[in-house]
Design a protein around this motif. Structure first.
Motif, PDB file in Angstrom:
ATOM      1  N   UNK A 120      18.755 -26.636  39.010  1.00 44.82           N
ATOM      2  CA  UNK A 120      17.568 -25.944  39.185  1.00 44.82           C
ATOM      3  C   UNK A 120      16.984 -25.064  38.348  1.00 44.82           C
ATOM      4  N   UNK A 121      17.854 -24.591  37.538  1.00 47.24           N
ATOM      5  CA  UNK A 121      17.345 -23.475  36.687  1.00 47.24           C
ATOM      6  C   UNK A 121      17.388 -24.035  35.030  1.00 47.24           C
ATOM      7  N   UNK A 122      18.138 -25.103  34.820  1.00 43.69           N
ATOM      8  CA  UNK A 122      18.359 -25.841  33.660  1.00 43.69           C
ATOM      9  C   UNK A 122      17.019 -26.473  32.947  1.00 43.69           C
ATOM     10  N   UNK A 123      16.406 -25.806  31.899  1.00 42.21           N
ATOM     11  CA  UNK A 123      15.245 -26.447  31.265  1.00 42.21           C
ATOM     12  C   UNK A 123      15.497 -27.552  30.417  1.00 42.21           C
ATOM     13  N   UNK A 124      16.783 -27.834  30.026  1.00 39.26           N
ATOM     14  CA  UNK A 124      17.139 -28.899  28.858  1.00 39.26           C
ATOM     15  C   UNK A 124      16.837 -28.630  27.508  1.00 39.26           C
ATOM     16  N   UNK A 125      17.029 -27.355  27.324  1.00 40.38           N
ATOM     17  CA  UNK A 125      16.737 -27.018  25.807  1.00 40.38           C
ATOM     18  C   UNK A 125      17.790 -27.576  24.991  1.00 40.38           C
ATOM     19  N   UNK A 126      19.073 -27.590  25.484  1.00 36.41           N
ATOM     20  CA  UNK A 126      20.082 -28.401  24.653  1.00 36.41           C
ATOM     21  C   UNK A 126      21.082 -27.380  23.901  1.00 36.41           C
ATOM     22  N   UNK A 127      21.005 -25.961  23.982  1.00 37.79           N
ATOM     23  CA  UNK A 127      21.412 -25.025  23.492  1.00 37.79           C
ATOM     24  C   UNK A 127      22.892 -25.088  23.678  1.00 37.79           C
ATOM     25  N   UNK A 128      23.284 -25.403  24.998  1.00 45.55           N
ATOM     26  CA  UNK A 128      24.711 -25.417  25.286  1.00 45.55           C
ATOM     27  C   UNK A 128      25.259 -26.574  24.472  1.00 45.55           C
ATOM     28  N   UNK A 140      26.765 -33.775  26.475  1.00 45.00           N
ATOM     29  CA  UNK A 140      25.764 -34.767  26.009  1.00 45.00           C
ATOM     30  C   UNK A 140      24.521 -34.426  26.719  1.00 45.00           C
ATOM     31  N   UNK A 141      23.622 -34.533  25.867  1.00 41.49           N
ATOM     32  CA  UNK A 141      21.982 -34.265  26.368  1.00 41.49           C
ATOM     33  C   UNK A 141      21.557 -35.738  26.746  1.00 41.49           C
ATOM     34  N   UNK A 142      21.122 -36.062  27.681  1.00 41.66           N
ATOM     35  CA  UNK A 142      20.568 -37.470  28.039  1.00 41.66           C
ATOM     36  C   UNK A 142      19.008 -37.277  28.729  1.00 41.66           C
ATOM     37  N   UNK A 143      18.498 -38.292  28.809  1.00 39.75           N
ATOM     38  CA  UNK A 143      17.207 -38.286  29.164  1.00 39.75           C
ATOM     39  C   UNK A 143      17.421 -37.947  30.882  1.00 39.75           C
ATOM     40  N   UNK A 144      16.466 -37.197  31.235  1.00 39.82           N
ATOM     41  CA  UNK A 144      16.255 -36.704  32.762  1.00 39.82           C
ATOM     42  C   UNK A 144      15.730 -37.784  33.523  1.00 39.82           C
TER      43      UNK A 144
END
Length: 99
Positions: free
Chosen positions: A72-80, A90-94
């Motif tokens: 609900x709050x994750x903007x997908x910035x990828x810092x994590x 892993x950062x994947x396409x939403x």
């Protein structure tokens, strides 16, 4: 009769609106990428939790271990994912299923 609007000089000093917090502003629908946790790689260092600017990493307070992402709050910035020393995120396409 037209209602007269107050000028900025006539407004009371301080916050005249209801106080708020970021919990009211779900920003998860902004993202195009989303983090996926890879538990087999995770060492629970919590670098993801410390570095998340939106507080979207949920940690168990008793065990101090990663639980999940709050999309609900994750903007997908990828810092994590960038800060994770074990590549356990892993950062994947939403695809929008969490929005």
């Amino acid at each position: 009769m037209e209602e007269k609007k107050a000028t900025w000089k006539e407004l009371p000093e301080g916050d005249i609106l209801e106080g708020s917090s970021s919990l009211k502003f779900k920003t998860g629908n902004w993202r195009t990428l989303k983090p996926i946790h890879l538990p087999e790689k995770c060492i629970h260092c919590l670098f993801c939790w410390v570095s998340c600017p939106d507080g979207a990493v949920v940690v168990d307070k008793e065990t101090s271990k990663f639980v999940r992402f709050n999309y609900d709050y994750c903007k997908g910035c990828g810092i994590c994912a960038h800060e994770c020393p074990k590549d356990a995120i892993d950062m994947v396409e939403d695809q929008g299923e969490d929005k």
